[in-house]
Design an enzyme around this catalytic site. Structure first.
Site, PDB file in Angstrom:
ATOM      1  N   GLY A   1       0.851  -1.189   0.000  1.00  0.00           N
ATOM      2  CA  GLY A   1       0.000   0.000   0.000  1.00  0.00           C
ATOM      3  C   GLY A   1       0.885   1.237   0.000  1.00  0.00           C
ATOM      4  O   GLY A   1       1.046   1.915  -1.013  1.00  0.00           O
ATOM      5  N   ARG A   2       1.525   1.451   1.154  1.00  0.00           N
ATOM      6  CA  ARG A   2       2.360   2.639   1.350  1.00  0.00           C
ATOM      7  C   ARG A   2       3.407   2.811   0.247  1.00  0.00           C
ATOM      8  O   ARG A   2       3.612   3.923  -0.236  1.00  0.00           O
ATOM      9  CB  ARG A   2       3.062   2.501   2.704  1.00  0.00           C
ATOM     10  CG  ARG A   2       3.849   3.713   3.129  1.00  0.00           C
ATOM     11  CD  ARG A   2       4.794   3.362   4.301  1.00  0.00           C
ATOM     12  NE  ARG A   2       4.167   2.517   5.282  1.00  0.00           N
ATOM     13  CZ  ARG A   2       3.609   2.939   6.413  1.00  0.00           C
ATOM     14  NH1 ARG A   2       3.614   4.209   6.701  1.00  0.00           N
ATOM     15  NH2 ARG A   2       3.055   2.084   7.254  1.00  0.00           N
TER      16      ARG A   2
ATOM     17  N   ARG B   1      -0.536  10.614  11.729  1.00  0.00           N
ATOM     18  CA  ARG B   1       0.579   9.678  11.934  1.00  0.00           C
ATOM     19  C   ARG B   1       1.623  10.161  12.947  1.00  0.00           C
ATOM     20  O   ARG B   1       2.099   9.362  13.754  1.00  0.00           O
ATOM     21  CB  ARG B   1       1.227   9.297  10.599  1.00  0.00           C
ATOM     22  CG  ARG B   1       0.249   8.562   9.663  1.00  0.00           C
ATOM     23  CD  ARG B   1       0.917   7.910   8.470  1.00  0.00           C
ATOM     24  NE  ARG B   1       1.763   6.808   8.863  1.00  0.00           N
ATOM     25  CZ  ARG B   1       3.072   6.860   8.998  1.00  0.00           C
ATOM     26  NH1 ARG B   1       3.719   7.973   8.722  1.00  0.00           N
ATOM     27  NH2 ARG B   1       3.751   5.808   9.388  1.00  0.00           N
TER      28      ARG B   1
ATOM     29  N   TYR C   1       1.871   7.489  15.732  1.00  0.00           N
ATOM     30  CA  TYR C   1       3.043   6.599  15.645  1.00  0.00           C
ATOM     31  C   TYR C   1       4.359   7.321  15.869  1.00  0.00           C
ATOM     32  O   TYR C   1       5.420   6.771  15.551  1.00  0.00           O
ATOM     33  CB  TYR C   1       3.117   5.949  14.250  1.00  0.00           C
ATOM     34  CG  TYR C   1       1.814   5.444  13.713  1.00  0.00           C
ATOM     35  CD1 TYR C   1       1.153   4.387  14.338  1.00  0.00           C
ATOM     36  CD2 TYR C   1       1.234   6.015  12.592  1.00  0.00           C
ATOM     37  CE1 TYR C   1      -0.047   3.920  13.843  1.00  0.00           C
ATOM     38  CE2 TYR C   1       0.035   5.551  12.091  1.00  0.00           C
ATOM     39  CZ  TYR C   1      -0.602   4.505  12.721  1.00  0.00           C
ATOM     40  OH  TYR C   1      -1.788   4.055  12.226  1.00  0.00           O
TER      41      TYR C   1
ATOM     42  N   CYS D   1      -6.945  21.942  18.841  1.00  0.00           N
ATOM     43  CA  CYS D   1      -6.827  22.273  20.258  1.00  0.00           C
ATOM     44  C   CYS D   1      -6.143  21.142  21.011  1.00  0.00           C
ATOM     45  O   CYS D   1      -6.754  20.497  21.873  1.00  0.00           O
ATOM     46  CB  CYS D   1      -8.203  22.545  20.835  1.00  0.00           C
ATOM     47  SG  CYS D   1      -8.933  23.965  20.041  1.00  0.00           S
ATOM     48  N   GLU D   2      -4.924  20.855  20.634  1.00  0.00           N
ATOM     49  CA  GLU D   2      -4.141  19.803  21.277  1.00  0.00           C
ATOM     50  C   GLU D   2      -2.685  20.199  21.175  1.00  0.00           C
ATOM     51  O   GLU D   2      -2.227  20.519  20.066  1.00  0.00           O
ATOM     52  CB  GLU D   2      -4.288  18.476  20.517  1.00  0.00           C
ATOM     53  CG  GLU D   2      -5.646  17.889  20.563  1.00  0.00           C
ATOM     54  CD  GLU D   2      -5.651  16.500  21.192  1.00  0.00           C
ATOM     55  OE1 GLU D   2      -6.747  16.005  21.435  1.00  0.00           O
ATOM     56  OE2 GLU D   2      -4.551  15.944  21.440  1.00  0.00           O
TER      57      GLU D   2
ATOM     58  N   TYR E   1      -2.060   6.495   4.464  1.00  0.00           N
ATOM     59  CA  TYR E   1      -2.526   6.563   5.852  1.00  0.00           C
ATOM     60  C   TYR E   1      -2.596   7.997   6.399  1.00  0.00           C
ATOM     61  O   TYR E   1      -2.416   8.215   7.589  1.00  0.00           O
ATOM     62  CB  TYR E   1      -1.635   5.687   6.757  1.00  0.00           C
ATOM     63  CG  TYR E   1      -1.526   4.266   6.267  1.00  0.00           C
ATOM     64  CD1 TYR E   1      -2.621   3.407   6.319  1.00  0.00           C
ATOM     65  CD2 TYR E   1      -0.347   3.781   5.716  1.00  0.00           C
ATOM     66  CE1 TYR E   1      -2.544   2.102   5.838  1.00  0.00           C
ATOM     67  CE2 TYR E   1      -0.257   2.480   5.231  1.00  0.00           C
ATOM     68  CZ  TYR E   1      -1.354   1.649   5.291  1.00  0.00           C
ATOM     69  OH  TYR E   1      -1.272   0.363   4.817  1.00  0.00           O
TER      70      TYR E   1
HETATM   71  N1  LLP Z   1      -1.915  -6.238   3.965  1.00  0.00           N
HETATM   72  C1  LLP Z   1      -2.423  -6.261   5.201  1.00  0.00           C
HETATM   73  C2  LLP Z   1      -3.112  -7.445   5.675  1.00  0.00           C
HETATM   74  C3  LLP Z   1      -2.291  -5.152   6.037  1.00  0.00           C
HETATM   75  O1  LLP Z   1      -2.790  -5.189   7.258  1.00  0.00           O
HETATM   76  C4  LLP Z   1      -1.620  -3.990   5.561  1.00  0.00           C
HETATM   77  C5  LLP Z   1      -1.485  -2.817   6.392  1.00  0.00           C
HETATM   78  C6  LLP Z   1      -1.127  -4.002   4.248  1.00  0.00           C
HETATM   79  C7  LLP Z   1      -1.274  -5.147   3.483  1.00  0.00           C
HETATM   80  C8  LLP Z   1      -0.424  -2.825   3.626  1.00  0.00           C
HETATM   81  O2  LLP Z   1       0.714  -2.446   4.307  1.00  0.00           O
HETATM   82  P1  LLP Z   1       1.682  -1.320   3.695  1.00  0.00           P
HETATM   83  O3  LLP Z   1       2.333  -1.907   2.456  1.00  0.00           O
HETATM   84  O4  LLP Z   1       0.842  -0.143   3.349  1.00  0.00           O
HETATM   85  O5  LLP Z   1       2.643  -1.029   4.783  1.00  0.00           O
HETATM   86  N2  LLP Z   1      -1.630   3.157   9.743  1.00  0.00           N
HETATM   87  C9  LLP Z   1      -0.289   2.617   9.853  1.00  0.00           C
HETATM   88  C10 LLP Z   1      -0.092   1.419   8.998  1.00  0.00           C
HETATM   89  C11 LLP Z   1      -1.132   0.382   9.252  1.00  0.00           C
HETATM   90  C12 LLP Z   1      -0.925  -0.746   8.333  1.00  0.00           C
HETATM   91  C13 LLP Z   1      -2.088  -1.655   8.416  1.00  0.00           C
HETATM   92  N3  LLP Z   1      -1.994  -2.750   7.550  1.00  0.00           N
HETATM   93  C14 LLP Z   1       0.699   3.679   9.456  1.00  0.00           C
HETATM   94  O6  LLP Z   1       0.256   4.742   9.052  1.00  0.00           O
HETATM   95  O7  LLP Z   1       1.900   3.508   9.566  1.00  0.00           O
END
Ligand code: LLP
Length: 490
Positions: free
Chosen positions: A331-332, A383, A387, A414-415, A444
């Site tokens: 994703g990212r 984020r 995080y 307001c934080e 994200y």
């Molecule tokens: N597959 C599954 C089952 C997942 O749970 C995730 C991400 C992905 C693929 C994709 O991961 P990526 O390639 O995007 O790292 N909100 C957090 C990240 C949460 C990820 C959740 N799952 C952040 O902003 O760092």
């Protein structure tokens, strides 16, 4: 230019260097096609940030469509090439949770990728974009019956089952419809990757997935993962496609993926032999890291793909099994760097901060930190708060000759924790009305955005061939009040 390293502030974290030239866009934080023009403005495909602000306002997510497409293609090509001799290529599922709208879903499909969803809402976007169900996967540790039914309505290519409970529910629902659900089992291999290292443990203390630890169920010697395989093969309404794991996010080194692949292949081989079945698919999840600051060092997709392919190739040979078809879920790494957030600077203030602890002989010395407030904040980028994520920023509306000053970019909520960029050197003459751009906000950020303090969520603009179009419009005050049922209903 007056930008020598003696502007370094003792308040800055160790990793943050004073940039040689504050006006320069630092690699590899920006999308291809993002440049500075002759008057020092940041441009995307030739469109300047002042034009974008004029047309769409701020804050604004600015995405390069061509960069998105080329990153999507890069993953597909790199993994297809590395795995060609092993399993004929790789199915790349773009993880929609990182950022999803109908335009992005359609680009994903056009570039030959599939789409990973994790809720009924994300399935609705996929349906609206006209994505064929066979190219969709559905995740989630607590899928509702409605979501499972929707997946079956759409003839989904795969439902990734997260627990024994859910397996039974999927089997029942499919059976009541006289259908067969295509299922993958999400396992927790005990491999956790944290950016530059990974740890392997026998047990999993987290909500996702089926544990591979042998004492993870009451029936001694049988792991939850094995129980699920046995159950899945016994249900006539379930077709067990294979296994899945996702070991974490923002990972740079391929070692963790390799260990997880080895572990899952070993398990797959054992289960195939024991239950006389074939599981034709193995998904190794997402999690590939990107650069948020100049010290982050992401690996090119080809390097990760080759490292993973080497392990899959040798492990399958050792186990003497036909390699399963591999899939991944980035994703990212596809969307993160395609986008920057454009903000307008408002209030500025400088505070004096005590010397950091351990700064010997400097106990009574204070140093300046400038707070630069922008017109968004934790509602468009949660984020840093969630995080402790680090970001970078640049003065986007002009060049400056002023000296670097350690700054903290903060939002308007307001934080006190409402921080967008914790530490960054910006020119000392940054002033109200200037535009700031924060790169790496494609993943994200919009996806996690909120209406905290009744701020309207920003729009997302896609730039391609020098033209910008809104792919998600920003919210209006009317949107904010839309669901408020009014005084008469109280
Ligand atoms: N597959 C599954 C089952 C997942 O749970 C995730 C991400 C992905 C693929 C994709 O991961 P990526 O390639 O995007 O790292 N909100 C957090 C990240 C949460 C990820 C959740 N799952 C952040 O902003 O760092």
């Amino acid at each position: 230019m007056n930008q020598a390293a003696d502007h370094a502030s003792p308040l800055a974290p160790e990793w943050l260097a004073v940039p040689g030239d504050l006006n320069e866009l630092q690699e590899p934080l920006w999308a291809a096609g993002v440049e500075k023009n002759a008057s020092g403005e940041v441009t995307v495909d030739g469109l300047s940030v002042s034009e974008l602000k004029e047309q769409f306002g701020t804050p604004l997510f600015v995405m390069s469509e061509s960069d998105f497409r080329s990153r999507a293609r890069a993953f597909k090509h790199a993994f297809d090439a590395a795995f060609a001799d092993i399993c004929g290529g790789v199915d790349v599922y773009y993880a929609g949770k990182s950022f999803l709208c109908t335009a992005v879903a359609s680009w994903v499909a056009e570039e030959g990728l599939r789409l990973d969803t994790c809720s009924g809402g994300e399935l609705a976007v996929a349906a609206r974009a006209g994505i064929d169900g066979s190219n969709l996967g559905l995740h989630g540790n607590n899928k509702s019956d409605a979501e499972i039914n929707r997946a079956l309505d759409m003839s989904l290519g795969r439902i990734v089952v997260d627990s024994l409970d859910e397996l039974e529910r999927v089997a029942k629902i499919a059976s009541s419809r006289g259908e067969v659900a295509k299922v993958m089992l999400r396992l927790t291999p005990g491999v956790h990757a944290h950016t530059h290292e990974f740890i392997a443990t026998a047990h999993e203390d987290q909500k996702f997935g089926l544990s591979m630890a042998e004492d993870s169920t009451e029936e001694a010697g049988l792991s939850a993962a094995e129980e699920a395989v046995a159950a899945a093969t016994s249900y006539a309404s379930v077709e067990l496609l294979g296994l899945h794991c996702h070991i974490g996010s923002q990972i740079f080194e391929p070692d963790g993926f390799a260990v997880a692949a080895e572990k899952l292949l070993g398990f797959l081989a054992a289960m195939q032999a024991k239950y006389s079945i074939v599981m034709p698919e193995l998904d190794l999840g997402g999690g590939y890291g990107i650069a948020y600051t100049p010290v982050d060092t992401p690996r090119p997709p080809a390097e990760i793909a080759e490292a993973m392919a080497a392990v899959v190739r040798s492990t399958c040979a050792e186990l003497n099994i036909t390699p399963p078809r591999i899939s991944i879920e980035p994703g990212r790494a596809i969307v993160g760097s395609t986008t920057f957030t454009l903000y307008e600077v408002g209030t500025l203030k400088t505070v004096r901060v005590d010397a950091p602890a351990g700064d010997e002989g400097q106990e009574n010395v204070t140093y300046p930190r400038r707070y630069v407030s922008v017109d968004g904040g934790m509602s468009d980028n949660a984020r840093p708060v969630l995080y402790d994520a680090d970001y970078s920023a640049i003065l986007a509306s002009r060049d400056s000759d002023a000296a670097p000053q350690l700054s903290r970019v903060v939002g308007k909520h307001c934080e006190s924790g409402d921080i967008v960029v914790r530490d960054v050197y910006l020119p000392a003459d940054v002033a109200a009305g200037d535009l700031l751009a924060v790169p790496g906000t494609g993943a994200y950020c919009w996806a996690l955005s909120s209406n905290y303090n009744y701020l309207a969520r920003p729009g997302v603009v896609a730039v391609r061939d020098g033209a910008a179009r809104l792919i998600v419009r920003g919210e209006t005050e009317e949107d904010l009040l839309n669901r408020d049922m009014g005084v008469a209903n109280v």
